[in-house]
Structures are given as C-alpha cells and as structure tokens.
Design a protein around this motif. Structure first.
Motif, PDB file in Angstrom:
ATOM      1  N   THR A 296      10.180   1.041 -14.279  1.00 22.95           N
ATOM      2  CA  THR A 296      10.237  -0.288 -14.949  1.00 22.95           C
ATOM      3  C   THR A 296      11.823  -0.717 -15.209  1.00 22.95           C
ATOM      4  OG1 THR A 296      10.261   0.844 -17.178  1.00 22.95           O
ATOM      5  CG2 THR A 296       8.269   0.222 -16.098  1.00 22.95           C
ATOM      6  N   THR A 316       2.119  -0.868  -6.273  1.00 24.22           N
ATOM      7  CA  THR A 316       1.715  -2.067  -6.831  1.00 24.22           C
ATOM      8  C   THR A 316       2.799  -2.590  -7.617  1.00 24.22           C
ATOM      9  OG1 THR A 316       0.669  -1.193  -8.933  1.00 24.22           O
ATOM     10  CG2 THR A 316      -0.750  -1.710  -7.095  1.00 24.22           C
ATOM     11  N   VAL A 317       3.011  -3.774  -7.940  1.00 18.73           N
ATOM     12  CA  VAL A 317       4.232  -4.396  -8.885  1.00 18.73           C
ATOM     13  C   VAL A 317       3.591  -5.374  -9.775  1.00 18.73           C
ATOM     14  CG1 VAL A 317       6.390  -5.631  -8.753  1.00 18.73           C
ATOM     15  CG2 VAL A 317       5.910  -4.032  -6.997  1.00 18.73           C
ATOM     16  N   SER A 318       4.087  -5.321 -11.137  1.00 15.70           N
ATOM     17  CA  SER A 318       3.650  -6.293 -11.814  1.00 15.70           C
ATOM     18  C   SER A 318       4.946  -7.157 -12.425  1.00 15.70           C
ATOM     19  CB  SER A 318       3.073  -5.602 -13.370  1.00 15.70           C
ATOM     20  OG  SER A 318       4.138  -5.007 -13.935  1.00 15.70           O
ATOM     21  N   HIS A 319       4.849  -8.293 -12.442  1.00 18.49           N
ATOM     22  CA  HIS A 319       5.890  -9.212 -12.593  1.00 18.49           C
ATOM     23  C   HIS A 319       6.017 -10.135 -13.799  1.00 18.49           C
ATOM     24  CE1 HIS A 319       5.039  -8.722  -8.306  1.00 18.49           C
ATOM     25  NE2 HIS A 319       6.430  -8.925  -8.317  1.00 18.49           N
ATOM     26  N   HIS A 324       8.034 -10.351  -5.256  1.00 20.54           N
ATOM     27  CA  HIS A 324       8.611  -9.197  -4.306  1.00 20.54           C
ATOM     28  C   HIS A 324       8.421  -9.403  -2.719  1.00 20.54           C
ATOM     29  CE1 HIS A 324       4.220  -8.423  -4.824  1.00 20.54           C
ATOM     30  NE2 HIS A 324       4.291  -7.561  -3.835  1.00 20.54           N
ATOM     31  N   ASN A 344       0.091  -8.582  -8.337  1.00 25.34           N
ATOM     32  CA  ASN A 344       0.075  -7.516  -8.446  1.00 25.34           C
ATOM     33  C   ASN A 344      -0.871  -6.499  -7.728  1.00 25.34           C
ATOM     34  OD1 ASN A 344      -2.076  -8.183 -10.000  1.00 25.34           O
ATOM     35  ND2 ASN A 344      -1.710  -7.164 -11.811  1.00 25.34           N
ATOM     36  N   ILE A 357      12.550  -6.525  -4.809  1.00 22.02           N
ATOM     37  CA  ILE A 357      12.088  -7.555  -6.151  1.00 22.02           C
ATOM     38  C   ILE A 357      13.402  -8.363  -6.613  1.00 22.02           C
ATOM     39  CG2 ILE A 357      11.192  -7.380  -8.429  1.00 22.02           C
ATOM     40  CD1 ILE A 357      10.004  -4.758  -7.775  1.00 22.02           C
ATOM     41  N   ALA A 365      10.143  -6.276 -14.140  1.00 18.82           N
ATOM     42  CA  ALA A 365       9.177  -5.876 -13.077  1.00 18.82           C
ATOM     43  C   ALA A 365       8.946  -4.519 -13.229  1.00 18.82           C
ATOM     44  CB  ALA A 365       9.761  -5.974 -11.823  1.00 18.82           C
ATOM     45  N   SER A 366       7.718  -4.101 -13.003  1.00 19.72           N
ATOM     46  CA  SER A 366       7.166  -2.518 -12.874  1.00 19.72           C
ATOM     47  C   SER A 366       6.632  -2.347 -11.744  1.00 19.72           C
ATOM     48  CB  SER A 366       6.392  -2.292 -14.181  1.00 19.72           C
ATOM     49  OG  SER A 366       6.843  -2.663 -15.358  1.00 19.72           O
ATOM     50  N   MET A 367       6.915  -0.948 -11.190  1.00 22.85           N
ATOM     51  CA  MET A 367       6.599  -0.594  -9.881  1.00 22.85           C
ATOM     52  C   MET A 367       5.504   0.703 -10.005  1.00 22.85           C
ATOM     53  SD  MET A 367       8.025   0.532  -6.261  1.00 22.85           S
ATOM     54  CE  MET A 367       8.327   1.856  -6.880  1.00 22.85           C
TER      55      MET A 367
END
Length: 376
Positions: A296, A316-319, A324, A344, A357, A365-367
């Motif tokens: 993160t 997965t990525v949350s934004h 990305h 995501n 990203i 962002a979290s991956m």
C-alpha cells in the motif's frame, strides 16, 4: 540406472521441437569406458530410450532416428555400430542401422503411424561395445512428425551420456535424518572413488568435498535439496555424474513468527520505492508464506510507480485518484499495453510483465499479488 530426461518449458516450445517426449537410461549406471588397451575385451552397455506422447492429441510420425557416435574419440559412444542389437517395442515398427549416417532408423510399416498418449514405447540398443576413451557422447534423436494436417518436419533433441573410468563409482548419497525441526542439523554421507573431483551444492553453497565422504550441515531452516557432483576425464570432454538427496524441515522459516527470508523470496527490490511512492506518508509491504504480496502507498502525481512481476500470478489494485496500466515486454525491447484501467478487477499476469500506477493528484493505491511460483 542413469536417467537423462528431455526437459522443455511449455512457454518456450519452438515450432520444430519434438512432439514426443524422451528419456534415456543406461545399464550399467553409469556406463564404463572400455579399457584403453585394444587387446582387452570391450565393456558392454545398453541404452534404453523411453518415448511417450504427453499431449492428448496424437502425433503422426514417419520415423525416429537415433544417431550414435562411433569411433575411438572421447565423444564416441561405441566402437562398432554393427555389433549393437537394436529393438523397438512398437508393434508394426522395425528398426535398422543406417551405417553411413551412423543412425538407427525406426519406422512403421506404412507411410506414418499415430502416436497417442496411450502409446508409450521404448527403443533399446543392446550389446553396445563402449568406446575406449572416457568422455561424454551426444545421442541425437530425430523424429519426423506432424500434428493434424500440418506438414511433416524433422524435430531433434540431444542427450549426453557419460563413459566413466572402469574404477569410478559414486553411490549411497544419504541425508540423515531426512526430516528435522527448524534450525536442525543433518549429516551427509556418500561413497566415492578417488579418481574424480567432487562438489557439494545447495542454495548459496558450492563446496569442494573431493577429499571427504561425509559432511555435517548445521542450522537448516527450510526444505533443502543437496547435489553431489562428480567430474572426471579429460577437461576438454569431461564426464559428470550428479546424485541428490533431500531434507524436509518441519515448520520452515516462512511459517514461523520471526520471518527470515532467503533466496527466491528476498524482498529487496520486490516492491521497493523508485521515487514515485511517498514513503514519508507511509508504505507497508508484507510477504505471507510466499503466498501473496501486499503493498500500500500514497502516491504523488507525476511519474508512475512501477512493479515488474517476478513470476506468473494474479493481481488486483484498489485506487483513490489513481489508475493503472499493465504492460508486457516485446521482442524488440519495448513494451505493449495489455490493459489501461481504474477498476479493481483481478488480472492474470506473466513473469516479466510490468504494472504502472499513476496518480492524477495526491492519491492512494493498494496492490495484492498472488504468485503461481517462486521468484526467479
């Protein structure tokens, strides 16, 4: 029994790679070179080639040729091909010697024959008068085959068989105990002749053990395979024999509370900042039993944060105020776009692909990455 196995990466199979899979074994194990004295009787050996079709779709095969080098030099396997007794276990197939090409030709009675996944067979070369020079001999197996209605083409693979001095031996490579607690010790023992050099190899270690027949290894914290390698003969054409043994560690390092990371799972550079992740605002990286990587970070606008995937997997990525791009390398050294998104959803990736990203303004962002294999 010495076994030499053909290995191929499914992702790198070329168009002319064999459609059949082969493994080669010899008796005795290893083969012994005949005495250099031409008046002494020759050593006799046998080579068995096991053949199978691993795909569910049959392959049509016109013939299989096995080239055996013959003569008096180190790369020659036999002294006289005419003394070899060839045989193939497939019904309706014959095998003959093409003396000019130094090849044994296996062919069906018709123009070609299908080889499916249930049609395993062997090609056996018996009564081989082994060459009198110690060295490694290349055995070339060529099949003429096709899939479906494609054109027939020649497909070749090569196996190297060693001819060892008559008094060479390497055997009984043992690890005791074979199951230990984390941080435990083992004792390796083996039997060997004096006419070779010996090396012990395991992760991070390449140790000369030429003058030893045992070694104590302390503080083992993960499952380990040990390789004992013997090398002898002329340095320009040496023969090599390798034995292996293993130890299993109960509760290895990746499962204990205090995590020590070694080898393929080292984190240096795996999710490291490259200037576009603002560490002053916090960043967290975790490795959970080598099963997934979680990162993160707060991003500054500008250049993207890059991460090159160390192996195949799913991410997965949350934004928040970020997007990305997923890129894959091209043969010319550039990159091609796979996806450009701000969702995501999970995406499958291959080793060597790159994630970028980018923040449009100060974003977060979290991956989450689930690898399918170890980093290499």
């Amino acid at each position: 029994m010495t076994v030499v196995t053909q290995t191929r990466d499914a992702d790198t199979i070329a168009a002319n790679d064999p459609l059949l899979s082969y493994s080669v074994s010899s008796t005795p194990s290893p083969l012994k070179a005949s005495p250099e004295n031409p008046q002494a009787p020759e050593e006799i050996g046998e080579v068995i080639i096991s053949v199978a079709r691993q795909s569910g779709t049959p392959a049509d095969v016109e013939w299989i040729r096995v080239q055996v080098p013959a003569g008096t030099m180190a790369p020659d396997l036999a002294t006289d091909l005419n003394k070899i007794s060839p045989r193939i276990s497939l019904t309706g197939w014959t095998v003959r010697l093409d003396a000019a090409a130094k090849e044994f030709v296996c062919a069906p009675t018709g123009s070609h024959a299908p080889i499916g996944p249930d049609t395993g067979f062997t090609i056996q070369l018996s009564d081989i008068p082994v060459s009198r020079k110690v060295g490694t001999a290349p055995i070339t197996v060529t099949e003429r085959s096709r899939e479906g209605n494609a054109a027939f083409q020649d497909r070749t693979t090569v196996f190297n068989l060693g001819k060892f001095p008559a008094d060479f031996y390497l055997r009984n490579f043992l690890c005791e105990p074979s199951i230990i607690a984390n941080g435990g010790d083992v004792k390796l023992t083996w039997e060997r002749s004096a006419n070779a050099t010996y090396e012990l190899l395991y992760p991070g270690v390449d140790r000369d053990v030429t003058n030893r027949t045992s070694l104590d290894i302390e503080g083992i914290k993960s499952d380990t395979t040990f390789y004992l390698r013997a090398t002898t003969g002329d340095p320009t054409n040496p023969v090599v024999r390798i034995l292996t043994t293993q130890v299993t560690v109960l509760r290895p390092d990746v499962e204990v509370g205090s995590l020590t990371v070694h080898g393929d799972t080292v984190l240096n550079g795996l999710l490291a900042a490259n200037g576009s992740v603002d560490l002053s605002q916090g960043k967290e990286v975790k490795l959970f039993s080598d099963l997934h990587v979680e990162g993160t970070g707060n991003l500054r606008p500008g250049s993207p944060w890059n991460y090159e995937f160390p192996c195949d997997g799913i991410f997965t990525v949350s934004h928040t105020l970020t997007s990305h791009r997923l890129l894959r390398p091209t043969g010319s050294g550039g990159w091609s776009l796979v996806v450009n998104a701000n969702d995501n959803l999970p995406y499958p990736v291959r080793k060597g692909w790159r994630l970028e990203i980018t923040a449009s303004s100060s974003g977060h962002a979290s991956m989450l990455f689930y690898p399918f294999g170890a980093r290499s």
